[in-house]
Design a protein around this motif. Structure first.
Motif, PDB file in Angstrom:
ATOM      1  N   LEU A   1       0.828  -1.201   0.000  1.00  0.00           N
ATOM      2  CA  LEU A   1       0.000   0.000   0.000  1.00  0.00           C
ATOM      3  C   LEU A   1       0.870   1.262   0.000  1.00  0.00           C
ATOM      4  O   LEU A   1       0.589   2.224  -0.724  1.00  0.00           O
ATOM      5  CB  LEU A   1      -0.932  -0.006   1.214  1.00  0.00           C
ATOM      6  CG  LEU A   1      -2.073  -1.027   1.174  1.00  0.00           C
ATOM      7  CD1 LEU A   1      -2.721  -1.152   2.546  1.00  0.00           C
ATOM      8  CD2 LEU A   1      -3.116  -0.652   0.127  1.00  0.00           C
ATOM      9  N   SER A   2       1.911   1.241   0.802  1.00  0.00           N
ATOM     10  CA  SER A   2       2.803   2.407   0.862  1.00  0.00           C
ATOM     11  C   SER A   2       3.492   2.629  -0.477  1.00  0.00           C
ATOM     12  O   SER A   2       3.652   3.768  -0.926  1.00  0.00           O
ATOM     13  CB  SER A   2       3.852   2.209   1.967  1.00  0.00           C
ATOM     14  OG  SER A   2       3.230   2.119   3.239  1.00  0.00           O
ATOM     15  N   GLU A   3       3.910   1.537  -1.137  1.00  0.00           N
ATOM     16  CA  GLU A   3       4.569   1.674  -2.431  1.00  0.00           C
ATOM     17  C   GLU A   3       3.594   2.156  -3.501  1.00  0.00           C
ATOM     18  O   GLU A   3       3.942   2.993  -4.347  1.00  0.00           O
ATOM     19  CB  GLU A   3       5.188   0.332  -2.846  1.00  0.00           C
ATOM     20  CG  GLU A   3       5.844   0.324  -4.216  1.00  0.00           C
ATOM     21  CD  GLU A   3       7.022   1.291  -4.315  1.00  0.00           C
ATOM     22  OE1 GLU A   3       7.412   1.615  -5.459  1.00  0.00           O
ATOM     23  OE2 GLU A   3       7.545   1.719  -3.274  1.00  0.00           O
ATOM     24  N   LEU A   4       2.359   1.668  -3.466  1.00  0.00           N
ATOM     25  CA  LEU A   4       1.348   2.117  -4.428  1.00  0.00           C
ATOM     26  C   LEU A   4       1.031   3.596  -4.228  1.00  0.00           C
ATOM     27  O   LEU A   4       0.830   4.336  -5.196  1.00  0.00           O
ATOM     28  CB  LEU A   4       0.088   1.270  -4.292  1.00  0.00           C
ATOM     29  CG  LEU A   4       0.198  -0.175  -4.798  1.00  0.00           C
ATOM     30  CD1 LEU A   4      -1.007  -0.981  -4.343  1.00  0.00           C
ATOM     31  CD2 LEU A   4       0.322  -0.214  -6.321  1.00  0.00           C
ATOM     32  N   GLU A   5       1.014   4.015  -2.964  1.00  0.00           N
ATOM     33  CA  GLU A   5       0.787   5.440  -2.703  1.00  0.00           C
ATOM     34  C   GLU A   5       1.962   6.264  -3.220  1.00  0.00           C
ATOM     35  O   GLU A   5       1.774   7.315  -3.835  1.00  0.00           O
ATOM     36  CB  GLU A   5       0.603   5.684  -1.204  1.00  0.00           C
ATOM     37  CG  GLU A   5       0.317   7.152  -0.883  1.00  0.00           C
ATOM     38  CD  GLU A   5       0.540   7.489   0.579  1.00  0.00           C
ATOM     39  OE1 GLU A   5       0.240   8.635   0.944  1.00  0.00           O
ATOM     40  OE2 GLU A   5       1.038   6.645   1.336  1.00  0.00           O
ATOM     41  N   ARG A   6       3.192   5.766  -3.002  1.00  0.00           N
ATOM     42  CA  ARG A   6       4.370   6.486  -3.469  1.00  0.00           C
ATOM     43  C   ARG A   6       4.356   6.628  -4.991  1.00  0.00           C
ATOM     44  O   ARG A   6       4.779   7.644  -5.537  1.00  0.00           O
ATOM     45  CB  ARG A   6       5.641   5.742  -3.041  1.00  0.00           C
ATOM     46  CG  ARG A   6       6.924   6.516  -3.298  1.00  0.00           C
ATOM     47  CD  ARG A   6       8.144   5.648  -3.072  1.00  0.00           C
ATOM     48  NE  ARG A   6       8.210   4.590  -4.057  1.00  0.00           N
ATOM     49  CZ  ARG A   6       8.674   4.766  -5.301  1.00  0.00           C
ATOM     50  NH1 ARG A   6       9.100   5.942  -5.693  1.00  0.00           N
ATOM     51  NH2 ARG A   6       8.715   3.752  -6.142  1.00  0.00           N
ATOM     52  N   ARG A   7       3.848   5.612  -5.677  1.00  0.00           N
ATOM     53  CA  ARG A   7       3.791   5.655  -7.142  1.00  0.00           C
ATOM     54  C   ARG A   7       2.622   6.493  -7.657  1.00  0.00           C
ATOM     55  O   ARG A   7       2.488   6.702  -8.852  1.00  0.00           O
ATOM     56  CB  ARG A   7       3.676   4.236  -7.710  1.00  0.00           C
ATOM     57  CG  ARG A   7       4.877   3.356  -7.420  1.00  0.00           C
ATOM     58  CD  ARG A   7       4.792   2.062  -8.188  1.00  0.00           C
ATOM     59  NE  ARG A   7       5.863   1.147  -7.823  1.00  0.00           N
ATOM     60  CZ  ARG A   7       6.198   0.077  -8.535  1.00  0.00           C
ATOM     61  NH1 ARG A   7       5.546  -0.194  -9.655  1.00  0.00           N
ATOM     62  NH2 ARG A   7       7.174  -0.717  -8.149  1.00  0.00           N
ATOM     63  N   GLY A   8       1.781   6.954  -6.745  1.00  0.00           N
ATOM     64  CA  GLY A   8       0.675   7.801  -7.153  1.00  0.00           C
ATOM     65  C   GLY A   8      -0.533   7.054  -7.678  1.00  0.00           C
ATOM     66  O   GLY A   8      -1.403   7.649  -8.317  1.00  0.00           O
ATOM     67  N   LEU A   9      -0.624   5.735  -7.396  1.00  0.00           N
ATOM     68  CA  LEU A   9      -1.739   4.931  -7.891  1.00  0.00           C
ATOM     69  C   LEU A   9      -2.910   4.896  -6.909  1.00  0.00           C
ATOM     70  O   LEU A   9      -4.043   4.631  -7.308  1.00  0.00           O
ATOM     71  CB  LEU A   9      -1.266   3.502  -8.188  1.00  0.00           C
ATOM     72  CG  LEU A   9      -0.206   3.393  -9.290  1.00  0.00           C
ATOM     73  CD1 LEU A   9       0.292   1.968  -9.413  1.00  0.00           C
ATOM     74  CD2 LEU A   9      -0.766   3.887 -10.622  1.00  0.00           C
ATOM     75  N   ILE A  10      -2.632   5.136  -5.651  1.00  0.00           N
ATOM     76  CA  ILE A  10      -3.692   5.233  -4.639  1.00  0.00           C
ATOM     77  C   ILE A  10      -3.356   6.423  -3.750  1.00  0.00           C
ATOM     78  O   ILE A  10      -2.250   6.972  -3.823  1.00  0.00           O
ATOM     79  CB  ILE A  10      -3.813   3.948  -3.784  1.00  0.00           C
ATOM     80  CG1 ILE A  10      -2.506   3.668  -3.037  1.00  0.00           C
ATOM     81  CG2 ILE A  10      -4.206   2.760  -4.658  1.00  0.00           C
ATOM     82  CD1 ILE A  10      -2.572   2.459  -2.104  1.00  0.00           C
ATOM     83  N   GLU A  11      -4.309   6.812  -2.905  1.00  0.00           N
ATOM     84  CA  GLU A  11      -4.049   7.929  -2.002  1.00  0.00           C
ATOM     85  C   GLU A  11      -4.437   7.573  -0.581  1.00  0.00           C
ATOM     86  O   GLU A  11      -5.357   6.770  -0.343  1.00  0.00           O
ATOM     87  CB  GLU A  11      -4.796   9.181  -2.460  1.00  0.00           C
ATOM     88  CG  GLU A  11      -6.298   9.065  -2.506  1.00  0.00           C
ATOM     89  CD  GLU A  11      -6.951  10.330  -3.059  1.00  0.00           C
ATOM     90  OE1 GLU A  11      -6.245  11.128  -3.705  1.00  0.00           O
ATOM     91  OE2 GLU A  11      -8.157  10.518  -2.843  1.00  0.00           O
ATOM     92  N   LEU A  12      -3.742   8.164   0.356  1.00  0.00           N
ATOM     93  CA  LEU A  12      -3.986   7.922   1.770  1.00  0.00           C
ATOM     94  C   LEU A  12      -5.226   8.671   2.215  1.00  0.00           C
ATOM     95  O   LEU A  12      -5.444   9.827   1.860  1.00  0.00           O
ATOM     96  CB  LEU A  12      -2.770   8.378   2.584  1.00  0.00           C
ATOM     97  CG  LEU A  12      -2.872   8.265   4.106  1.00  0.00           C
ATOM     98  CD1 LEU A  12      -2.993   6.818   4.528  1.00  0.00           C
ATOM     99  CD2 LEU A  12      -1.641   8.915   4.742  1.00  0.00           C
ATOM    100  N   HIS A  13      -6.051   7.979   3.022  1.00  0.00           N
ATOM    101  CA  HIS A  13      -7.249   8.581   3.600  1.00  0.00           C
ATOM    102  C   HIS A  13      -7.252   8.248   5.081  1.00  0.00           C
ATOM    103  O   HIS A  13      -7.195   7.083   5.472  1.00  0.00           O
ATOM    104  CB  HIS A  13      -8.507   8.022   2.922  1.00  0.00           C
ATOM    105  CG  HIS A  13      -9.780   8.522   3.539  1.00  0.00           C
ATOM    106  ND1 HIS A  13     -10.251   9.796   3.355  1.00  0.00           N
ATOM    107  CD2 HIS A  13     -10.676   7.904   4.358  1.00  0.00           C
ATOM    108  CE1 HIS A  13     -11.384   9.945   4.010  1.00  0.00           C
ATOM    109  NE2 HIS A  13     -11.658   8.812   4.632  1.00  0.00           N
ATOM    110  N   LEU A  14      -7.302   9.265   5.930  1.00  0.00           N
ATOM    111  CA  LEU A  14      -7.265   9.045   7.376  1.00  0.00           C
ATOM    112  C   LEU A  14      -8.677   8.860   7.914  1.00  0.00           C
ATOM    113  O   LEU A  14      -9.553   9.705   7.697  1.00  0.00           O
ATOM    114  CB  LEU A  14      -6.585  10.222   8.069  1.00  0.00           C
ATOM    115  CG  LEU A  14      -5.115  10.459   7.693  1.00  0.00           C
ATOM    116  CD1 LEU A  14      -4.575  11.675   8.429  1.00  0.00           C
ATOM    117  CD2 LEU A  14      -4.279   9.231   7.984  1.00  0.00           C
ATOM    118  N   GLU A  15      -8.885   7.741   8.614  1.00  0.00           N
ATOM    119  CA  GLU A  15     -10.177   7.450   9.250  1.00  0.00           C
ATOM    120  C   GLU A  15     -10.093   7.848  10.720  1.00  0.00           C
ATOM    121  O   GLU A  15      -9.283   7.306  11.474  1.00  0.00           O
ATOM    122  CB  GLU A  15     -10.503   5.959   9.125  1.00  0.00           C
ATOM    123  CG  GLU A  15     -10.729   5.471   7.706  1.00  0.00           C
ATOM    124  CD  GLU A  15     -12.126   5.809   7.209  1.00  0.00           C
ATOM    125  OE1 GLU A  15     -12.921   6.356   8.012  1.00  0.00           O
ATOM    126  OE2 GLU A  15     -12.424   5.519   6.039  1.00  0.00           O
TER     127      GLU A  15
END
Length: 222
Positions: free
Chosen positions: A193-207
């Motif tokens: 998940l962290s790598e996908l976020e770094r690549r810009g394919l997903i984004e972090l959402h704080l719950e």
């Protein structure tokens, strides 16, 4: 940070490589060496994780230096950076255990992609525990047969499954839920998940719950 030692007979070229290393997230240049003797001394003193190693050194071949490192208890990994294009040198680098072979000249983007590919592979091999055949195939694939796909932006199979899980989720999803859905460990899911976020394919959402710290969840990049 991945501690990187630059070894090149031309101090100007070594400086350029060192500056480029500093521009890639997760890497730091801990030193430069301009001969094989200096490189050996620096490896012993600085204990780098990665060598950026030229083949043409004034006192010894970089290939010879690479092979000699196998006698160490924990030798650094190595990416060959050289103008040598002959296949015998390439084969010798592969036999010597080089992670990759980068031919001069090249631009910063290609240089950064190689370091990022190495970092992704290093993160996967740093995991604890045991691995099934699929995981082993993926690790070798990141270094060898699947490497061109990785560099073209395609994803290793398990990482692609994580991305698909996030995209198919009706709401932001966290590492624990991804791990349960795919039958992998939570730390492994979090790394993907962290790598996908770094690549810009997903984004972090704080719950945010009623108490305590927010939970990291992820959703497709909008």
């Amino acid at each position: 940070m991945i501690r990187t030692l630059v070894v090149d007979d031309d101090f100007r070229v070594a400086h350029i490589h060192a500056e480029r290393v500093a521009r890639v997230q997760g890497f730091e240049c801990v030193g430069e060496a301009y001969t094989a003797a200096q490189a050996r001394e620096a490896i012993e003193q600085l204990e780098p994780d990665l060598l950026l190693l030229d083949v043409y050194l004034p006192d010894e071949s970089g290939i010879s230096l690479l092979k000699s490192l196998h006698s160490m208890d924990a030798p650094p990994d190595c990416i060959l950076i050289t103008a040598a294009r002959d296949l015998e040198t390439v084969r010798s680098a592969m036999r010597g255990g080089a992670f990759y072979y980068l031919v001069k000249p090249f631009g910063f983007d290609q240089f950064a992609r190689e370091l990022e590919a190495y970092r992704a592979w290093r993160e996967q091999t740093a995991a604890e525990g045991t691995a099934d055949q699929a995981s082993i195939d993926e690790l070798f694939g990141m270094q060898r047969t699947l490497r061109p796909d990785v560099l073209r932006g395609k994803l290793p199979p398990s990482m692609h499954k994580v991305l698909t899980t996030v995209r198919e989720s009706a709401e932001p999803i966290g590492a624990a839920a991804v791990a349960d859905a795919l039958g992998m460990s939570r730390p492994t899911a979090q790394r993907y998940l962290s790598e996908l976020e770094r690549r810009g394919l997903i984004e972090l959402h704080l719950e945010y719950g009623s108490t305590g710290r927010p939970t990291n969840t992820y959703r497709p990049r909008r």
